[in-house]
Design an enzyme around this catalytic site. Structure first.
Site, PDB file in Angstrom:
ATOM      1  N   LYS A 230       0.108  10.126 -14.773  1.00 42.67           N
ATOM      2  CA  LYS A 230       0.000  10.933 -13.560  1.00 42.67           C
ATOM      3  C   LYS A 230       1.423  11.293 -13.127  1.00 42.67           C
ATOM      4  CE  LYS A 230       0.499  10.190  -9.292  1.00 42.67           C
ATOM      5  NZ  LYS A 230       1.126  11.427  -8.817  1.00 42.67           N
ATOM      6  N   PRO A 231       1.808  12.567 -13.295  1.00 39.29           N
ATOM      7  CA  PRO A 231       3.135  12.964 -12.795  1.00 39.29           C
ATOM      8  C   PRO A 231       3.087  13.148 -11.288  1.00 39.29           C
ATOM      9  CG  PRO A 231       2.035  14.830 -13.844  1.00 39.29           C
ATOM     10  CD  PRO A 231       1.070  13.674 -13.924  1.00 39.29           C
TER      11      PRO A 231
ATOM     12  N   GLU B 237      10.273   0.753 -13.452  1.00 41.74           N
ATOM     13  CA  GLU B 237      11.609   1.374 -13.361  1.00 41.74           C
ATOM     14  C   GLU B 237      11.735   1.860 -11.918  1.00 41.74           C
ATOM     15  OE1 GLU B 237      13.929   1.550 -15.610  1.00 41.74           O
ATOM     16  OE2 GLU B 237      12.879   1.047 -17.450  1.00 41.74           O
ATOM     17  N   LEU B 238      12.414   1.087 -11.090  1.00 44.59           N
ATOM     18  CA  LEU B 238      12.368   1.344  -9.643  1.00 44.59           C
ATOM     19  C   LEU B 238      13.707   1.867  -9.116  1.00 44.59           C
ATOM     20  CD1 LEU B 238      10.225  -1.806  -8.774  1.00 44.59           C
ATOM     21  CD2 LEU B 238       9.462   0.480  -9.420  1.00 44.59           C
TER      22      LEU B 238
ATOM     23  N   CYS C  12      18.174   7.853  -9.811  1.00 45.77           N
ATOM     24  CA  CYS C  12      18.103   6.420  -9.505  1.00 45.77           C
ATOM     25  C   CYS C  12      19.425   5.722  -9.798  1.00 45.77           C
ATOM     26  CB  CYS C  12      16.973   5.777 -10.295  1.00 45.77           C
ATOM     27  SG  CYS C  12      17.103   6.124 -12.057  1.00 45.77           S
TER      28      CYS C  12
ATOM     29  N   GLY D 161       9.502   4.998 -10.184  1.00 44.24           N
ATOM     30  CA  GLY D 161       9.442   5.514  -8.822  1.00 44.24           C
ATOM     31  C   GLY D 161      10.138   4.551  -7.878  1.00 44.24           C
ATOM     32  N   SER D 162       9.779   4.638  -6.624  1.00 44.74           N
ATOM     33  CA  SER D 162      10.479   3.834  -5.618  1.00 44.74           C
ATOM     34  C   SER D 162      10.051   2.365  -5.689  1.00 44.74           C
ATOM     35  CB  SER D 162      10.170   4.388  -4.228  1.00 44.74           C
ATOM     36  OG  SER D 162       8.786   4.268  -3.983  1.00 44.74           O
TER      37      SER D 162
ATOM     38  N   TRP E 131       9.240  12.795  -9.474  1.00 43.42           N
ATOM     39  CA  TRP E 131       9.574  14.218  -9.529  1.00 43.42           C
ATOM     40  C   TRP E 131      11.031  14.462  -9.944  1.00 43.42           C
ATOM     41  CZ3 TRP E 131      13.722  14.635  -6.449  1.00 43.42           C
ATOM     42  CH2 TRP E 131      13.855  13.687  -5.425  1.00 43.42           C
ATOM     43  N   ASN E 132      11.901  13.452  -9.894  1.00 44.31           N
ATOM     44  CA  ASN E 132      13.328  13.783 -10.051  1.00 44.31           C
ATOM     45  C   ASN E 132      13.721  14.105 -11.494  1.00 44.31           C
ATOM     46  OD1 ASN E 132      13.157  11.075 -10.761  1.00 44.31           O
ATOM     47  ND2 ASN E 132      15.126  10.534  -9.854  1.00 44.31           N
TER      48      ASN E 132
ATOM     49  N   GLU F 297      18.828   3.886  -0.739  1.00 42.99           N
ATOM     50  CA  GLU F 297      19.120   4.964  -1.703  1.00 42.99           C
ATOM     51  C   GLU F 297      19.330   6.245  -0.918  1.00 42.99           C
ATOM     52  OE1 GLU F 297      15.546   4.756  -4.332  1.00 42.99           O
ATOM     53  OE2 GLU F 297      17.018   5.169  -5.866  1.00 42.99           O
TER      54      GLU F 297
ATOM     55  N   GLU G 119      13.531   0.798 -21.091  1.00 45.10           N
ATOM     56  CA  GLU G 119      13.168   1.994 -21.843  1.00 45.10           C
ATOM     57  C   GLU G 119      14.369   2.370 -22.707  1.00 45.10           C
ATOM     58  OE1 GLU G 119      11.794   4.738 -18.794  1.00 45.10           O
ATOM     59  OE2 GLU G 119       9.820   3.785 -18.780  1.00 45.10           O
TER      60      GLU G 119
HETATM   61  P1  NAP Z   1       7.679   7.432  -5.259  1.00 49.30           P
HETATM   62  O1  NAP Z   1       7.389   7.960  -3.927  1.00 49.30           O
HETATM   63  O2  NAP Z   1       7.580   5.974  -5.493  1.00 49.30           O
HETATM   64  O3  NAP Z   1       6.700   8.201  -6.250  1.00 49.30           O
HETATM   65  C1  NAP Z   1       6.720   7.963  -7.636  1.00 49.30           C
HETATM   66  C2  NAP Z   1       5.362   8.270  -8.206  1.00 49.30           C
HETATM   67  O4  NAP Z   1       4.411   7.391  -7.594  1.00 49.30           O
HETATM   68  C3  NAP Z   1       4.881   9.696  -7.912  1.00 49.30           C
HETATM   69  O5  NAP Z   1       4.114  10.153  -9.015  1.00 49.30           O
HETATM   70  C4  NAP Z   1       3.984   9.494  -6.705  1.00 49.30           C
HETATM   71  O6  NAP Z   1       2.993  10.473  -6.606  1.00 49.30           O
HETATM   72  C5  NAP Z   1       3.366   8.146  -7.028  1.00 49.30           C
HETATM   73  N1  NAP Z   1       2.843   7.430  -5.874  1.00 49.30           N
HETATM   74  C6  NAP Z   1       3.310   7.423  -4.612  1.00 49.30           C
HETATM   75  N2  NAP Z   1       2.528   6.611  -3.838  1.00 49.30           N
HETATM   76  C7  NAP Z   1       1.565   6.111  -4.649  1.00 49.30           C
HETATM   77  C8  NAP Z   1       0.462   5.232  -4.461  1.00 49.30           C
HETATM   78  N3  NAP Z   1       0.196   4.691  -3.278  1.00 49.30           N
HETATM   79  N4  NAP Z   1      -0.323   4.939  -5.515  1.00 49.30           N
HETATM   80  C9  NAP Z   1      -0.067   5.486  -6.716  1.00 49.30           C
HETATM   81  N5  NAP Z   1       0.956   6.315  -6.974  1.00 49.30           N
HETATM   82  C10 NAP Z   1       1.774   6.627  -5.945  1.00 49.30           C
HETATM   83  O7  NAP Z   1       9.110   7.853  -5.774  1.00 49.30           O
HETATM   84  P2  NAP Z   1       9.720   9.307  -5.850  1.00 49.30           P
HETATM   85  O8  NAP Z   1      10.208   9.677  -4.512  1.00 49.30           O
HETATM   86  O9  NAP Z   1       8.798  10.247  -6.551  1.00 49.30           O
HETATM   87  O10 NAP Z   1      10.923   9.079  -6.873  1.00 49.30           O
HETATM   88  C11 NAP Z   1      12.139   8.624  -6.477  1.00 49.30           C
HETATM   89  C12 NAP Z   1      12.255   7.137  -6.736  1.00 49.30           C
HETATM   90  O11 NAP Z   1      12.118   6.894  -8.120  1.00 49.30           O
HETATM   91  C13 NAP Z   1      13.613   6.619  -6.348  1.00 49.30           C
HETATM   92  O12 NAP Z   1      13.474   5.372  -5.725  1.00 49.30           O
HETATM   93  C14 NAP Z   1      14.317   6.480  -7.694  1.00 49.30           C
HETATM   94  O13 NAP Z   1      15.365   5.555  -7.696  1.00 49.30           O
HETATM   95  C15 NAP Z   1      13.187   6.063  -8.558  1.00 49.30           C
HETATM   96  N6  NAP Z   1      13.490   6.311  -9.977  1.00 49.30           N
HETATM   97  C16 NAP Z   1      13.748   5.252 -10.778  1.00 49.30           C
HETATM   98  C17 NAP Z   1      14.081   5.463 -12.115  1.00 49.30           C
HETATM   99  C18 NAP Z   1      14.366   4.317 -13.038  1.00 49.30           C
HETATM  100  O14 NAP Z   1      14.379   4.535 -14.238  1.00 49.30           O
HETATM  101  N7  NAP Z   1      14.585   3.110 -12.544  1.00 49.30           N
HETATM  102  C19 NAP Z   1      14.142   6.770 -12.611  1.00 49.30           C
HETATM  103  C20 NAP Z   1      13.877   7.828 -11.752  1.00 49.30           C
HETATM  104  C21 NAP Z   1      13.535   7.583 -10.430  1.00 49.30           C
HETATM  105  P3  NAP Z   1       3.188  11.781  -5.694  1.00 49.30           P
HETATM  106  O15 NAP Z   1       4.589  12.250  -5.896  1.00 49.30           O
HETATM  107  O16 NAP Z   1       2.165  12.695  -6.238  1.00 49.30           O
HETATM  108  O17 NAP Z   1       2.923  11.340  -4.294  1.00 49.30           O
END
Ligand code: NAP
Length: 483
Positions: free
Chosen positions: A178-179, A254-255, A288, A232-233, A154-155, A385, A462
């Site tokens: 899937k966003p 990309e975590l 991130c 994501g995380s 979402w960020n 984080e 990327e």
């Molecule tokens: P997140 O909780 O890991 O969620 C990311 C995505 O994964 C969302 O679309 C989420 O869906 C989905 N998701 C969550 N649990 C899942 C599961 N069990 N199975 C399948 N999909 C699942 O992370 P976030 O809080 O949205 O984003 C913040 C994180 O992203 C931070 O750790 C940040 O550092 C990281 N990030 C990394 C980068 C990079 O380029 N390295 C860039 C941006 C962000 P829902 O939201 O619908 O639950």
């Protein structure tokens, strides 16, 4: 929302060029005021299967186009995104909360990847190897991997999607994303523009749902999906990576990050403060690559903290739709509670609160821009984080000591250092254990450069030619008995 092009506000999954509704809907909230931005249909299991099958079938259509034809379509998508920049930014700010000027910037940043990859698709090339046996010829081809599935956070609801989709489509792959359930409207608006740009049905699909797990299972387990790309995380990334193992999918991850931001005694303090403000407070600290641990040389510490305090206390906090806003809300209540806990634990353990440190009591999810000094490596705030507008400051004396502390994390995404010592710049570029190192620069990312992490911050890149290689297979063709 007053959009110039209301067609951009969609409320259903986009599969095989169609908008597919269902009987169940969920609400999306504006984090600045708790109001409902809109409702969206949940994707059904049947629709998900259809998304994979249509993406699979569309590979043939998309790959039968010449690279020039694909480039023309991608450029048209880029043009449409830029033409609709204000509307896309408004949608993003409404569902994500970031200040409107940052949302406008994110739209342009995301589009820049399409622009870059539309051209980069033309530079995919194989090779002809020299003969090492009589009568044999050897070729190496680079071919699209096939169906790519992706999950984005979402960020950066626009840019994280476009960084992946642009490279995948330019490589000749088809794409299903899937966003986050928190920010579906930005992705759906991009889908509407993909349709207008002439991207054929099935090539670009967006599936929406509030229960990520079952959707993630299809996207990571389905045998017709060749590659999975996640942003994501780290915790969720590890789980999805293990799911991908069952069909040995190619993966990009990309975590999360835990960026050190080091200010040495010979730094230009004005430039360091400028870089720090941009790295730390962009998107209210929800990036991130945000400066998570700010190491300041002992000799500059007090001056820097005081100047930072003055700058941070002048930040304008509010609804991102207001042009003057510099700090918007956090994404939800959970995010506010997480930062409250991190700050409370740090203060109880001896850190000093210089500014802020409280949630703002209004209808949104706001947290005061905050400065903490005296942070120590045993504190959670050092190791996790923060993902909030909290500057966490640690004083240091020696270069070796600060490099060791900076690397004392399982994350390895981004790092920053400010110094004017040329030898030290070389040492830092080699010793900081991160996928990205910013020297005298607080914002690094652009379409030409490889964005990505090492250690538990992920794998794959990327941007640049590295980004498109993530969506290509290397195939060796040996032709024997050539006379
Ligand atoms: P997140 O909780 O890991 O969620 C990311 C995505 O994964 C969302 O679309 C989420 O869906 C989905 N998701 C969550 N649990 C899942 C599961 N069990 N199975 C399948 N999909 C699942 O992370 P976030 O809080 O949205 O984003 C913040 C994180 O992203 C931070 O750790 C940040 O550092 C990281 N990030 C990394 C980068 C990079 O380029 N390295 C860039 C941006 C962000 P829902 O939201 O619908 O639950």
């Amino acid at each position: 929302m007053q959009l110039n092009n209301p067609e951009l506000l969609k409320n259903a999954s986009f599969i095989n060029g169609q908008w597919l509704t269902s009987e169940t809907v969920f609400e999306v909230e504006n984090p600045a005021n708790g109001q409902i931005v809109g409702t969206v249909s949940e994707v059904t299991p049947g629709q998900l299967e259809m998304a994979v099958n249509s993406a699979y079938a569309a590979c043939e259509v998309w790959q039968s186009k010449t690279v020039d034809e694909r480039a023309v379509i991608l450029k048209s998508w880029n043009d449409l995104i830029r033409d609709n920049q204000q509307d896309l930014a408004q949608i993003m700010t409404a569902e994500q909360g970031k200040p409107i000027h940052e949302a406008i910037g994110e739209v342009a940043y995301g589009a820049s990847y399409i622009e870059w990859y539309a051209e980069e698709g033309r530079r995919i090339k194989g090779s002809v190897l020299p003969n090492n046996q009589q009568g044999r010829r050897a070729l190496v081809q680079q071919t699209p991997v096939g169906v790519v599935s992706a999950i984005t956070p979402w960020n950066f609801p626009g840019a994280m999607l476009l960084r992946k989709a642009s490279a995948a489509l330019a490589a000749g792959c088809t794409f299903i994303v899937k966003p986050s359930e928190l920010t579906p409207f930005s992705a759906l608006a991009l889908a509407e523009l993909s349709l207008q740009a002439g991207i054929p049905p099935g090539v670009f699909n967006v599936v929406i749902g509030s229960n990520a797990q079952p959707i993630g299972e299809v996207l990571t387990l389905h045998p017709k999906v060749a590659k999975f790309s996640f942003t994501g995380s780290t915790a969720v990334g590890k789980k999805l990576l293990s799911q991908c193992a069952s069909t040995v999918k190619k993966t990009s991850m990309e975590l999360g990050g835990n960026a050190p931001f080091i200010i040495f005694e010979d730094a230009d303090i004005d430039k360091a403060l400028d870089g720090l403000m941009r790295s730390k407070f962009r998107n209210a600290g929800q990036t991130c690559v945000s400066a998570n641990r700010i190491f300041v040389h002992q000799s500059l510490h007090d001056e820097l903290v005081e100047r930072l305090r003055l700058m941070v206390s002048e930040l304008t906090i509010g609804d991102g739709q207001d042009e003057t806003t510099q700090i918007g809300p956090l994404i939800n209540l959970k995010a506010v509670e997480k930062v409250e806990k991190l700050v409370a634990q740090a203060v109880t353990s001896g850190a000093k609160l210089v500014l802020g440190g409280e949630k703002i009591k209004n209808s949104g999810y706001f947290y005061q821009p905050t400065i903490l000094t005296g942070v120590k490596p045993f504190m959670d705030i050092f190791n996790q984080e923060i993902f909030a507008p909290v500057a966490s400051i640690i004083a240091f004396e020696q270069e070796d000591q600060v490099i060791q502390l900076a690397n004392q994390t399982n994350y390895g995404l981004c790092s920053y250092a400010y110094t004017n010592n040329a030898n030290r710049i070389w040492r830092l570029s080699e010793k900081l254990a991160f996928g990205m190192v910013g020297i005298n620069e607080g914002v690094l990312s652009n379409a030409l450069a490889p964005f990505g992490g090492i250690k538990e911050s992920g794998m794959g890149r990327e941007g640049g030619h590295w980004g498109i290689e993530e969506y290509l297979e290397t195939r060796y063709v040996c032709i024997g008995n050539v006379e």
